[in-house]
Each structure stands twice: as structure tokens, then as C-alpha cells.
Design a protein around this motif. Sequence first.
Motif, PDB file in Angstrom:
ATOM      1  N   ILE A  33       0.833  -1.195   0.000  1.00 50.51           N
ATOM      2  CA  ILE A  33       0.000   0.000   0.000  1.00 50.51           C
ATOM      3  C   ILE A  33       0.871   1.250   0.000  1.00 50.51           C
ATOM      4  O   ILE A  33       1.767   1.390   0.829  1.00 50.51           O
ATOM      5  CB  ILE A  33      -0.919   0.017   1.238  1.00 50.51           C
ATOM      6  N   SER A  34       0.582   2.145  -0.949  1.00 49.98           N
ATOM      7  CA  SER A  34       1.244   3.446  -0.943  1.00 49.98           C
ATOM      8  C   SER A  34       0.175   4.527  -0.923  1.00 49.98           C
ATOM      9  O   SER A  34      -0.925   4.343  -1.442  1.00 49.98           O
ATOM     10  CB  SER A  34       2.159   3.610  -2.154  1.00 49.98           C
ATOM     11  N   GLU A  35       0.520   5.630  -0.307  1.00 47.78           N
ATOM     12  CA  GLU A  35      -0.415   6.736  -0.149  1.00 47.78           C
ATOM     13  C   GLU A  35       0.141   7.954  -0.879  1.00 47.78           C
ATOM     14  O   GLU A  35       1.310   8.300  -0.718  1.00 47.78           O
ATOM     15  CB  GLU A  35      -0.569   7.028   1.339  1.00 47.78           C
ATOM     16  N   VAL A  36      -0.703   8.586  -1.693  1.00 46.30           N
ATOM     17  CA  VAL A  36      -0.304   9.780  -2.436  1.00 46.30           C
ATOM     18  C   VAL A  36      -1.352  10.863  -2.177  1.00 46.30           C
ATOM     19  O   VAL A  36      -2.542  10.629  -2.363  1.00 46.30           O
ATOM     20  CB  VAL A  36      -0.211   9.495  -3.958  1.00 46.30           C
ATOM     21  N   GLY A  37      -0.895  12.009  -1.756  1.00 47.02           N
ATOM     22  CA  GLY A  37      -1.803  13.118  -1.487  1.00 47.02           C
ATOM     23  C   GLY A  37      -2.331  13.730  -2.775  1.00 47.02           C
ATOM     24  O   GLY A  37      -1.570  13.935  -3.730  1.00 47.02           O
ATOM     25  N   LEU A  38      -3.609  14.034  -2.800  1.00 43.96           N
ATOM     26  CA  LEU A  38      -4.210  14.655  -3.982  1.00 43.96           C
ATOM     27  C   LEU A  38      -3.695  16.080  -4.199  1.00 43.96           C
ATOM     28  O   LEU A  38      -3.810  16.614  -5.290  1.00 43.96           O
ATOM     29  CB  LEU A  38      -5.729  14.665  -3.865  1.00 43.96           C
ATOM     30  N   GLN A  39      -3.119  16.681  -3.172  1.00 45.48           N
ATOM     31  CA  GLN A  39      -2.592  18.025  -3.303  1.00 45.48           C
ATOM     32  C   GLN A  39      -1.216  18.054  -3.978  1.00 45.48           C
ATOM     33  O   GLN A  39      -0.756  19.106  -4.381  1.00 45.48           O
ATOM     34  CB  GLN A  39      -2.516  18.720  -1.925  1.00 45.48           C
ATOM     35  N   THR A  40      -0.612  16.878  -4.168  1.00 49.51           N
ATOM     36  CA  THR A  40       0.696  16.817  -4.823  1.00 49.51           C
ATOM     37  C   THR A  40       0.522  16.732  -6.334  1.00 49.51           C
ATOM     38  O   THR A  40      -0.544  16.363  -6.840  1.00 49.51           O
ATOM     39  CB  THR A  40       1.498  15.582  -4.354  1.00 49.51           C
ATOM     40  N   GLU A  41       1.584  17.048  -7.045  1.00 54.44           N
ATOM     41  CA  GLU A  41       1.535  16.966  -8.514  1.00 54.44           C
ATOM     42  C   GLU A  41       1.262  15.534  -8.958  1.00 54.44           C
ATOM     43  O   GLU A  41       0.440  15.295  -9.848  1.00 54.44           O
ATOM     44  CB  GLU A  41       2.853  17.468  -9.114  1.00 54.44           C
ATOM     45  N   GLU A  42       1.950  14.578  -8.328  1.00 57.76           N
ATOM     46  CA  GLU A  42       1.739  13.160  -8.667  1.00 57.76           C
ATOM     47  C   GLU A  42       0.292  12.752  -8.403  1.00 57.76           C
ATOM     48  O   GLU A  42      -0.340  12.071  -9.215  1.00 57.76           O
ATOM     49  CB  GLU A  42       2.684  12.271  -7.860  1.00 57.76           C
ATOM     50  N   GLY A  43      -0.253  13.175  -7.268  1.00 55.94           N
ATOM     51  CA  GLY A  43      -1.628  12.837  -6.914  1.00 55.94           C
ATOM     52  C   GLY A  43      -2.629  13.412  -7.902  1.00 55.94           C
ATOM     53  O   GLY A  43      -3.579  12.743  -8.309  1.00 55.94           O
ATOM     54  N   ARG A  44      -2.429  14.667  -8.297  1.00 57.49           N
ATOM     55  CA  ARG A  44      -3.335  15.288  -9.272  1.00 57.49           C
ATOM     56  C   ARG A  44      -3.268  14.575 -10.619  1.00 57.49           C
ATOM     57  O   ARG A  44      -4.289  14.325 -11.257  1.00 57.49           O
ATOM     58  CB  ARG A  44      -2.994  16.769  -9.445  1.00 57.49           C
ATOM     59  N   LYS A  45      -2.058  14.213 -11.048  1.00 55.56           N
ATOM     60  CA  LYS A  45      -1.902  13.497 -12.323  1.00 55.56           C
ATOM     61  C   LYS A  45      -2.603  12.142 -12.287  1.00 55.56           C
ATOM     62  O   LYS A  45      -3.294  11.766 -13.233  1.00 55.56           O
ATOM     63  CB  LYS A  45      -0.420  13.306 -12.658  1.00 55.56           C
ATOM     64  N   LEU A  46      -2.417  11.400 -11.202  1.00 58.24           N
ATOM     65  CA  LEU A  46      -3.070  10.094 -11.068  1.00 58.24           C
ATOM     66  C   LEU A  46      -4.587  10.237 -11.035  1.00 58.24           C
ATOM     67  O   LEU A  46      -5.299   9.445 -11.657  1.00 58.24           O
ATOM     68  CB  LEU A  46      -2.578   9.377  -9.807  1.00 58.24           C
TER      69      LEU A  46
END
Length: 85
Positions: A33-46
Motif C-alpha cells: 500500500i502506498s499513499e499519495v496526497g491529492l494536493q501533490t503533482e503526482e496525486g493530481r496526475k493520477l
Amino acid sequence: MVNITVLTQSSCAYCDHAKEILSRLAPDYSLDISEVGLQTEEGRKLAIANGVMFAPGILIDGKLFSFGRLSEKKLKFKLDRERAE
């Protein structure tokens, strides 16, 4: 090993709920499990690439499984099906 990405945001009760379910199921289903914040560039792209409308977004092996309140029953059904294949 099944790779799960959780797209999260702060102060999100559904995100906390999803993380609880995933941590409980992780040992039985060999979840990474990995967690990515939606506020990050990676999170927005995903989120954009997978059509995630709101948190939490759940990606299984890079593909959208769900967003919003996570259904433990639906997730277990999906993981059991993938394990059987």
C-alpha cells in the motif's frame, strides 16, 4: 503482491476509513500500500488520468478500483477473484 495506491487528502473521514480497511486486509492479501496526497503533482496526475472525482481514490495495480467510501466487501471480492486467476 498486489499494489494499492490510495489517493488521499487531509481531514477526510473516508480516507481514514479506507486506510483502516486496507491495513486490516494487507496481511491476508499481500498488499503493498502506498499513499499519495491529492494536493501533490503526482496525486493530481493520477486522479486526472484515472477519473478520480474525490478522495479517496483506490488504484489496484495502477487501475482505478473506486473513489469515495471504500466498500470492504467489494474490495475483498475483487482481491479474491484476482487471487483465483
